[in-house]
Scaffold this active site. Structure first.
Site, PDB file in Angstrom:
ATOM      1  CG  HIS A 136      -2.060  -0.910   1.060  1.00 18.81           C
ATOM      2  ND1 HIS A 136      -3.266  -0.522   0.550  1.00 18.81           N
ATOM      3  CD2 HIS A 136      -2.151  -2.231   1.280  1.00 18.81           C
ATOM      4  CE1 HIS A 136      -4.051  -1.568   0.475  1.00 18.81           C
ATOM      5  NE2 HIS A 136      -3.405  -2.627   0.916  1.00 18.81           N
ATOM      6  CE1 TYR A 164      -0.107   5.780   8.302  1.00 19.66           C
ATOM      7  CE2 TYR A 164      -0.069   5.672   5.903  1.00 19.66           C
ATOM      8  CZ  TYR A 164      -0.660   5.341   7.109  1.00 19.66           C
ATOM      9  OH  TYR A 164      -1.801   4.590   7.122  1.00 19.66           O
ATOM     10  CE  LYS A 214       5.371   5.200  11.799  1.00 22.20           C
ATOM     11  NZ  LYS A 214       5.938   4.834  10.494  1.00 22.20           N
ATOM     12  CE1 TYR A 245      -5.172   6.327  10.129  1.00 18.41           C
ATOM     13  CE2 TYR A 245      -4.502   6.728   7.855  1.00 18.41           C
ATOM     14  CZ  TYR A 245      -4.306   6.109   9.072  1.00 18.41           C
ATOM     15  OH  TYR A 245      -3.227   5.279   9.236  1.00 18.41           O
ATOM     16  N   PRO A 273      -2.073   3.041  18.394  1.00 18.80           N
ATOM     17  CG  PRO A 273      -3.867   1.541  18.418  1.00 18.80           C
ATOM     18  CD  PRO A 273      -3.286   2.690  19.151  1.00 18.80           C
TER      19      PRO A 273
HETATM   20  P1  RFL Z   1       3.658  -8.821  22.091  1.00 16.36           P
HETATM   21  O1  RFL Z   1       3.161  -9.042  20.721  1.00 16.36           O
HETATM   22  O2  RFL Z   1       2.728  -8.324  23.118  1.00 16.36           O
HETATM   23  O3  RFL Z   1       4.299 -10.204  22.551  1.00 16.36           O
HETATM   24  C1  RFL Z   1       4.642 -10.462  23.895  1.00 16.36           C
HETATM   25  C2  RFL Z   1       4.622 -11.950  24.114  1.00 16.36           C
HETATM   26  O4  RFL Z   1       5.044 -12.211  25.440  1.00 16.36           O
HETATM   27  C3  RFL Z   1       4.178 -13.158  26.042  1.00 16.36           C
HETATM   28  N1  RFL Z   1       4.226 -12.916  27.501  1.00 16.36           N
HETATM   29  C4  RFL Z   1       4.883 -13.721  28.367  1.00 16.36           C
HETATM   30  N2  RFL Z   1       5.598 -14.826  28.187  1.00 16.36           N
HETATM   31  C5  RFL Z   1       6.140 -15.405  29.280  1.00 16.36           C
HETATM   32  N3  RFL Z   1       5.993 -14.899  30.550  1.00 16.36           N
HETATM   33  C6  RFL Z   1       5.298 -13.781  30.763  1.00 16.36           C
HETATM   34  N4  RFL Z   1       5.149 -13.290  31.994  1.00 16.36           N
HETATM   35  C7  RFL Z   1       4.688 -13.142  29.649  1.00 16.36           C
HETATM   36  N5  RFL Z   1       3.948 -12.024  29.492  1.00 16.36           N
HETATM   37  C8  RFL Z   1       3.668 -11.906  28.193  1.00 16.36           C
HETATM   38  C9  RFL Z   1       2.824 -12.883  25.422  1.00 16.36           C
HETATM   39  O5  RFL Z   1       1.975 -14.016  25.487  1.00 16.36           O
HETATM   40  C10 RFL Z   1       3.214 -12.535  23.984  1.00 16.36           C
HETATM   41  O6  RFL Z   1       3.246 -13.678  23.161  1.00 16.36           O
HETATM   42  O7  RFL Z   1       4.900  -7.807  22.114  1.00 16.36           O
HETATM   43  P2  RFL Z   1       6.029  -7.483  20.989  1.00 16.36           P
HETATM   44  O8  RFL Z   1       6.668  -8.717  20.475  1.00 16.36           O
HETATM   45  O9  RFL Z   1       6.845  -6.427  21.592  1.00 16.36           O
HETATM   46  O10 RFL Z   1       5.207  -6.882  19.743  1.00 16.36           O
HETATM   47  C11 RFL Z   1       4.585  -5.638  19.842  1.00 16.36           C
HETATM   48  C12 RFL Z   1       3.297  -5.650  19.018  1.00 16.36           C
HETATM   49  O11 RFL Z   1       2.511  -6.775  19.377  1.00 16.36           O
HETATM   50  C13 RFL Z   1       2.492  -4.374  19.233  1.00 16.36           C
HETATM   51  O12 RFL Z   1       3.330  -3.248  19.256  1.00 16.36           O
HETATM   52  C14 RFL Z   1       1.458  -4.166  18.116  1.00 16.36           C
HETATM   53  O13 RFL Z   1       0.477  -5.174  18.123  1.00 16.36           O
HETATM   54  C15 RFL Z   1       0.787  -2.816  18.289  1.00 16.36           C
HETATM   55  N6  RFL Z   1      -0.271  -2.588  17.308  1.00 16.36           N
HETATM   56  C16 RFL Z   1       0.041  -2.190  16.019  1.00 16.36           C
HETATM   57  N7  RFL Z   1       1.330  -2.079  15.621  1.00 16.36           N
HETATM   58  C17 RFL Z   1       1.632  -1.765  14.348  1.00 16.36           C
HETATM   59  O14 RFL Z   1       2.821  -1.676  13.988  1.00 16.36           O
HETATM   60  N8  RFL Z   1       0.644  -1.546  13.407  1.00 16.36           N
HETATM   61  C18 RFL Z   1      -0.664  -1.634  13.723  1.00 16.36           C
HETATM   62  O15 RFL Z   1      -1.515  -1.438  12.852  1.00 16.36           O
HETATM   63  C19 RFL Z   1      -1.018  -1.964  15.066  1.00 16.36           C
HETATM   64  N9  RFL Z   1      -2.305  -2.129  15.411  1.00 16.36           N
HETATM   65  C20 RFL Z   1      -1.615  -2.825  17.649  1.00 16.36           C
HETATM   66  C21 RFL Z   1      -2.612  -2.591  16.671  1.00 16.36           C
HETATM   67  C22 RFL Z   1      -1.979  -3.294  18.926  1.00 16.36           C
HETATM   68  C23 RFL Z   1      -3.289  -3.525  19.230  1.00 16.36           C
HETATM   69  N10 RFL Z   1      -3.574  -3.996  20.548  1.00 16.36           N
HETATM   70  C24 RFL Z   1      -4.445  -5.061  20.823  1.00 16.36           C
HETATM   71  C25 RFL Z   1      -2.771  -3.546  21.674  1.00 16.36           C
HETATM   72  C26 RFL Z   1      -3.931  -2.810  16.975  1.00 16.36           C
HETATM   73  C27 RFL Z   1      -4.296  -3.291  18.240  1.00 16.36           C
HETATM   74  C28 RFL Z   1      -5.746  -3.516  18.488  1.00 16.36           C
END
Ligand code: RFL
Length: 388
Positions: free
Chosen positions: A72, A385, A299, A202, A295
């Site tokens: 995109h 972006y 990023k 948006y 979000p």
């Molecule tokens: P994660 O993905 O949260 O992974 C952490 C892992 O650690 C495990 N864990 C444990 N394991 C052992 N012992 C413990 N005590 C533990 N506690 C936790 C968990 O089970 C999990 O598997 O962190 P990581 O790897 O740093 O990745 C970060 C991303 O997941 C996060 O930044 C993004 O999802 C944020 N985000 C978005 N980011 C983007 O770049 N583009 C997007 O469009 C975007 N949309 C979003 C998002 C996050 C969202 N939510 C739900 C917060 C949309 C949403 C709705």
């Protein structure tokens, strides 16, 4: 157990770090609280920057992504029923985003890691860290079958997300934490509905922000700005669709939103949090464990992948040659990008939302109108972006 690096958390950050270290011949053990099925099916982000894809490609981790992801290079802003397209790719060297669900990123990273013989323990609980300010930190945990296990390692990667244990193991006062509440909330909705658009939308509406995000050909994500303290219980499906139809509507156009079965509905609290520095002793934090961001600029996952890349290269440098400059510079290098992203996401938050203070709402709209009219403003948007 022989692991040199213990990694807590198998999200995008932890699994990328594990893959890059394993590829370089550095043994690691990953501890994950969830099951394999849980982490491979948890829908969250879906937008990867060009740079992140390039990094994954260089390490042979992007095979499926390159085949399946949509690229995109344009998005759309809607304001007062009018649509404005921004071709950010053309404005920034032809670079594009890749739209690929986070759970697929995780599945691919995990698949590669296991296929190359990587060590990961699922369903662990009660992970504890000790000696992180010594040369040989120790991780202990309860295994899936309830036995207490132990790993002595040289470094710990804290990749367990915002609510994990690693950051909380740092003694109070040893790092600085910055928190900001953005004063807005989103209802985040995932639906089994084909996208009604080819570009992310948006929309700024008098009743608040609405967004139409892309995931794949059968699932889409939508966001609605909702009052602070609102609950998904107040949002039956019919109300969600009615509000999306209204806020995304275009004047004098036959554009229509396609509905589908809603599979997830939750309220997101828009918060930023940054830990400085992203390390304590031999514990290095990465991804959401070190920083969360709204979000709005998409990023979060990209920052997580960048941290993992920088940390892997620093650890490889140190473990191969004893050169600790990468490790010493790790936090500063990552934080520069993190703060850049926070600034951009705050800029977008301000532009796209209704504030309870009418003056601020008008300023936000003025920013959006300026973006539409001004080459320098749209250039700033494009650069930040699609990824610096
Ligand atoms: P994660 O993905 O949260 O992974 C952490 C892992 O650690 C495990 N864990 C444990 N394991 C052992 N012992 C413990 N005590 C533990 N506690 C936790 C968990 O089970 C999990 O598997 O962190 P990581 O790897 O740093 O990745 C970060 C991303 O997941 C996060 O930044 C993004 O999802 C944020 N985000 C978005 N980011 C983007 O770049 N583009 C997007 O469009 C975007 N949309 C979003 C998002 C996050 C969202 N939510 C739900 C917060 C949309 C949403 C709705």
């Amino acid at each position: 157990n022989e692991a040199v690096v213990g990694i807590v958390g198998a999200g995008p950050a932890g699994l990328t770090l594990a893959n890059l270290l394993h590829e370089a011949g550095i043994a690691c053990t990953v501890l994950e609280r969830g099951t394999r099925e849980y982490i491979e099916t948890r829908p969250r982000a879906g937008v990867l920057e060009h740079r992140a894809v390039q990094m994954l490609t260089e390490h042979g981790l992007a095979g499926r992504l390159l085949e399946e992801a949509d690229r995109h290079g344009a998005c759309e802003f809607r304001v007062n029923g009018e649509a404005f397209e921004v071709d950010y790719s053309a404005l920034y060297g032809g670079q594009t985003h890749y739209v690929y669900p986070q759970q697929d990123v995780v599945r691919d990273l995990l698949g590669n890691y296991l296929a190359r013989g990587g060590d990961i323990r699922f369903s662990v609980s009660d992970v504890e860290l000790s000696g992180i300010d010594s040369a040989s930190p120790v991780l202990t945990w309860l295994s899936a079958t309830g036995e207490r296990e132990r790993l002595e390692c040289a470094f710990v990667g804290g990749a367990d997300g915002f609510h994990g244990v690693t950051r909380k193991s740092i003694p109070q006062g040893a790092v600085q934490e910055f928190t900001h509440q953005h004063g807005i909330e989103w209802l985040s909705v995932l639906a089994e509905a084909p996208p009604s658009t080819h570009k992310v939308i948006y929309a700024l509406h008098p009743d608040g922000f609405a967004g139409h995000m892309l995931r794949n050909s059968t699932v889409s994500r939508y966001y609605l700005q909702v009052p602070i303290g609102d609950s998904p219980d107040n949002w039956p499906d019919e109300r969600v669709w009615a509000e999306l139809h209204k806020r995304l509507a275009l004047r004098d156009s036959d554009w229509r939103l396609t509905e589908g079965r809603i599979i997830e509905k939750r309220v997101l609290d828009m918060r930023s949090h940054v830990v400085e520095p992203m390390r304590f002793g031999r514990l290095y934090l990465l991804g959401d464990a070190a920083h969360i961001i709204t979000p709005v600029g998409a990023k979060g996952m990209n920052l997580a992948l960048h941290d993992a890349e920088v940390l892997a290269s620093a650890l490889i440098g140190y473990l191969r040659t004893g050169d600790d400059s990468g490790l010493e510079g790790y936090s500063e290098k990552c934080l520069r990008r993190v703060w850049r992203a926070q600034e951009f996401s705050q800029w977008m938050v301000f532009m796209l939302h209704r504030s309870p203070e009418p003056f601020l709402s008008r300023l936000g709209q003025a920013r959006l109108e300026h973006l539409i009219d001004s080459k320098s403003s749209v250039g700033y948007f494009a650069q930040n972006y699609v990824g610096p």
